[in-house]
Design an enzyme around this catalytic site. Structure first.
Site, PDB file in Angstrom:
ATOM      1  N   LYS A  91      66.592  30.173 -14.260  1.00 57.45           N
ATOM      2  CA  LYS A  91      66.339  30.721 -15.858  1.00 57.45           C
ATOM      3  C   LYS A  91      65.135  30.135 -16.412  1.00 57.45           C
ATOM      4  CE  LYS A  91      69.179  32.960 -18.640  1.00 57.45           C
ATOM      5  NZ  LYS A  91      70.262  34.079 -18.282  1.00 57.45           N
ATOM      6  N   THR A  93      74.339  44.993 -18.784  1.00 54.60           N
ATOM      7  CA  THR A  93      75.172  43.974 -19.039  1.00 54.60           C
ATOM      8  C   THR A  93      76.559  44.616 -19.576  1.00 54.60           C
ATOM      9  OG1 THR A  93      73.464  42.637 -19.206  1.00 54.60           O
ATOM     10  CG2 THR A  93      75.401  41.659 -19.965  1.00 54.60           C
ATOM     11  N   ASN A 116      71.440  43.004 -27.304  1.00 56.76           N
ATOM     12  CA  ASN A 116      71.408  44.270 -26.281  1.00 56.76           C
ATOM     13  C   ASN A 116      73.150  44.239 -25.590  1.00 56.76           C
ATOM     14  OD1 ASN A 116      71.810  44.323 -23.174  1.00 56.76           O
ATOM     15  ND2 ASN A 116      69.694  44.998 -23.403  1.00 56.76           N
TER      16      ASN A 116
HETATM   17  P1  NAD Z   1      69.851  39.540 -27.872  1.00 57.55           P
HETATM   18  O1  NAD Z   1      68.635  38.928 -28.291  1.00 57.55           O
HETATM   19  O2  NAD Z   1      69.776  41.156 -27.303  1.00 57.55           O
HETATM   20  O3  NAD Z   1      71.158  39.759 -28.858  1.00 57.55           O
HETATM   21  C1  NAD Z   1      71.521  38.325 -29.379  1.00 57.55           C
HETATM   22  C2  NAD Z   1      72.503  38.658 -30.557  1.00 57.55           C
HETATM   23  O4  NAD Z   1      73.304  37.336 -30.885  1.00 57.55           O
HETATM   24  C3  NAD Z   1      71.771  39.160 -31.705  1.00 57.55           C
HETATM   25  O5  NAD Z   1      72.757  39.941 -32.356  1.00 57.55           O
HETATM   26  C4  NAD Z   1      71.803  38.070 -32.898  1.00 57.55           C
HETATM   27  O6  NAD Z   1      71.897  38.322 -34.043  1.00 57.55           O
HETATM   28  C5  NAD Z   1      73.430  37.196 -32.229  1.00 57.55           C
HETATM   29  N1  NAD Z   1      72.937  35.816 -32.573  1.00 57.55           N
HETATM   30  C6  NAD Z   1      71.944  34.816 -32.485  1.00 57.55           C
HETATM   31  N2  NAD Z   1      72.472  33.657 -32.711  1.00 57.55           N
HETATM   32  C7  NAD Z   1      73.924  33.835 -33.298  1.00 57.55           C
HETATM   33  C8  NAD Z   1      74.786  32.876 -33.871  1.00 57.55           C
HETATM   34  N3  NAD Z   1      74.243  31.787 -34.059  1.00 57.55           N
HETATM   35  N4  NAD Z   1      75.842  33.470 -34.085  1.00 57.55           N
HETATM   36  C9  NAD Z   1      76.227  34.760 -34.015  1.00 57.55           C
HETATM   37  N5  NAD Z   1      75.456  35.594 -33.358  1.00 57.55           N
HETATM   38  C10 NAD Z   1      74.060  35.323 -32.991  1.00 57.55           C
HETATM   39  O7  NAD Z   1      70.501  38.952 -26.533  1.00 57.55           O
HETATM   40  P2  NAD Z   1      71.496  39.678 -25.346  1.00 57.55           P
HETATM   41  O8  NAD Z   1      70.500  39.815 -24.156  1.00 57.55           O
HETATM   42  O9  NAD Z   1      72.342  40.281 -25.756  1.00 57.55           O
HETATM   43  O10 NAD Z   1      72.175  38.149 -24.848  1.00 57.55           O
HETATM   44  C11 NAD Z   1      73.334  37.699 -25.527  1.00 57.55           C
HETATM   45  C12 NAD Z   1      74.462  36.786 -24.623  1.00 57.55           C
HETATM   46  O11 NAD Z   1      74.434  37.606 -23.138  1.00 57.55           O
HETATM   47  C13 NAD Z   1      73.633  35.575 -24.338  1.00 57.55           C
HETATM   48  O12 NAD Z   1      74.445  34.426 -23.973  1.00 57.55           O
HETATM   49  C14 NAD Z   1      72.791  36.245 -22.726  1.00 57.55           C
HETATM   50  O13 NAD Z   1      72.410  34.980 -22.050  1.00 57.55           O
HETATM   51  C15 NAD Z   1      73.939  36.882 -22.304  1.00 57.55           C
HETATM   52  N6  NAD Z   1      73.624  37.703 -21.136  1.00 57.55           N
HETATM   53  C16 NAD Z   1      72.528  38.720 -21.360  1.00 57.55           C
HETATM   54  C17 NAD Z   1      72.045  39.617 -20.494  1.00 57.55           C
HETATM   55  C18 NAD Z   1      71.099  40.436 -20.482  1.00 57.55           C
HETATM   56  O14 NAD Z   1      70.932  41.287 -19.673  1.00 57.55           O
HETATM   57  N7  NAD Z   1      70.465  40.634 -21.726  1.00 57.55           N
HETATM   58  C19 NAD Z   1      72.863  39.301 -19.186  1.00 57.55           C
HETATM   59  C20 NAD Z   1      73.672  38.547 -18.905  1.00 57.55           C
HETATM   60  C21 NAD Z   1      74.062  37.587 -19.925  1.00 57.55           C
END
Ligand code: NAD
Length: 429
Positions: free
Chosen positions: A104, A188, A219
């Site tokens: 990571k 995801t 996302n």
């Molecule tokens: P992203 O940046 O697209 O979205 C993050 C979201 O979380 C946004 O809507 C943001 O407003 C919200 N957010 C941020 N801080 C916050 C808070 N304090 N309280 C509530 N909401 C909050 O990110 P993502 O890619 O959707 O990732 C979200 C989670 O999914 C993370 O834990 C990430 O590690 C995990 N994840 C993502 C992927 C991927 O392929 N994108 C894969 C596996 C796991």
């Protein structure tokens, strides 16, 4: 909550160790990251000043293949957080049977405060600093919180310029036109949806009566909310970093998404064409969203959202961890005692890395698959591994989280043992 995120993450592993037949050698290896790099990233800002950001990359374990894991841009990114996320990636790749280890990366910053030019210079500068530590056979980054396909494209470009070779397989989650895979953007969420559809029928869940709350509307969160809405689940609450909305009658997720895309705000609206009207709803805090009386709660934002501080107040019957590490160890124990079924991150959100694996394979073959091919291979993988983890949890009478770790440990243990064990070497002497 006390101790570091990594100490907390390690406790979940400790719990699983007693159910796996892993050798002492393998256990010893998994206690520490393989390598951790801390880099300073100088960026020329738009006002002419030079600002230096802190960046990290941790390769946790490469016993099963080159390491793989996302890059996060967030104000609270630290070595502890990156190491914990790399640790989870190791178990996620093993649980899904992907030929990768875990890694990571991240940069400590608020990307919303940078211009697009500054973000590009920062992303390229991060790769300048890491160019010797990543590569298609070494370590392959991908997107995570607040990073996106365009940023992945800049990173691939920069790496290719440094090495004087177009190298699409060095980064996944790229734009399609730069070697990205169809289906990676929603992978995801699609993987999480596959897990839900495979395991919820074991609890006799009927979609139309099932209420859902989703924390995080990026996302992962927005895509899973929309997939569930389209499948007939009743999505009653959604939230992002600004706050949350709740409507007991259910929200029209595509409208909320359309509105967020044009205004950057999550509002309860119903849209016809480009005209969106507010609908009856309550504005609630993110904390209140977690404690709603719903059937399914989906944390899809950040880690440590459910801890010993609020676990007793959680009312959902099922929690699907789309975020990484949203429930800490103590919180998990309380949820278990309350009989809440927690479906663990290393299974539920593994669709992202699975399609990243497909992207890497396609880049190396130079032959690209259709969206249907990607989605059907993803579904097959997610359903197969969900069933295996479910069976293990039933046979050993352990939680799905512990079962997912045991499943991953068995594969990791095999790869360590394949290189020789203490027993093998002693017998030969
Ligand atoms: P992203 O940046 O697209 O979205 C993050 C979201 O979380 C946004 O809507 C943001 O407003 C919200 N957010 C941020 N801080 C916050 C808070 N304090 N309280 C509530 N909401 C909050 O990110 P993502 O890619 O959707 O990732 C979200 C989670 O999914 C993370 O834990 C990430 O590690 C995990 N994840 C993502 C992927 C991927 O392929 N994108 C894969 C596996 C796991």
């Amino acid at each position: 909550m006390s101790g570091s995120l990594f100490e907390d993450a390690s406790q979940k592993l400790e719990k699983a160790l007693k159910y796996s037949a892993m050798s002492e050698d393998a256990i010893e290896r998994l206690k520490y990251p393989k390598s951790s790099v801390n880099v300073s990233i100088p960026v020329r800002m738009d006002d002419g000043s030079l600002k230096v950001f802190q960046g990290y990359r941790v390769r946790y374990d490469d016993t099963r293949g080159p390491t793989k894991g996302g890059i996060r841009y967030y104000p609270t990114v630290s070595m502890d957080e990156v190491q914990s996320l790399a640790f989870w990636m190791t178990f996620k790749c093993a649980a899904l049977g992907l030929p990768f280890g875990g890694a990571k990366g991240g940069i400590t910053l608020n990307p919303k405060e940078l211009s697009k030019f500054e973000l590009e210079r920062l992303s390229r500068s991060y790769i300048d600093a890491l160019a010797d530590f990543i590569g298609p056979d070494l370590d392959i980054p991908a997107p995570d919180v607040y990073t996106n396909p365009m940023i992945m494209g800049w990173m691939m470009d920069q790496y290719s310029m440094i090495h004087r070779r177009i190298t699409p397989a060095v980064v996944t989650g790229k734009p399609i036109s730069m070697g990205g895979s169809l289906g990676r953007d929603a992978a995801t969420a699609m993987g999480a949806f596959n897990v839900m559809e495979a395991l919820l029928p074991k609890f006799n869940i009927v979609r139309s009566n099932t209420t859902v709350a989703v924390q995080g509307f990026g996302n992962a969160g927005a895509n899973i909310a929309e997939m569930l809405f389209q499948a007939g689940y009743k999505v009653v609450a959604l939230g992002d970093s600004q706050g949350a909305i709740y409507s007991k009658d259910g929200l029209d997720v595509p409208s909320v998404r359309q509105f967020k895309e044009s205004t950057r705000r999550v509002k309860a609206v119903y849209c016809e064409g480009s005209v969106c009207n507010l609908v009856d709803h309550e504005e609630i805090s993110n904390e209140a969203l977690l404690e709603l009386d719903v059937d399914i709660l989906i944390p899809a934002a950040l880690e440590n959202q459910i801890t010993e501080a609020n676990a007793a107040d959680i009312k959902a019957k099922f929690i699907f961890e789309v975020a990484n590490g949203p429930v800490n160890f103590a919180g998990d124990e309380i949820l278990n005692q309350k009989g809440i079924h927690v479906f663990p991150d290393i299974l539920v959100n593994a669709g992202g890395v699975t399609v990243s694996y497909f992207e890497w394979v396609q880049n190396r073959m130079g032959f690209y698959w259709t969206l249907d091919e990607v989605n059907s291979r993803l579904k097959q993988k997610m359903v197969e591994e969900s069933e295996r983890i479910w069976t293990l949890s039933q046979e050993k009478e352990i939680s799905l989280r512990t079962a997912a770790y045991v499943h991953a440990l068995n594969r990791l243990g095999e790869a360590v043992s394949a290189r020789g064990t203490k027993a093998y070497f002693i017998e030969r002497v």
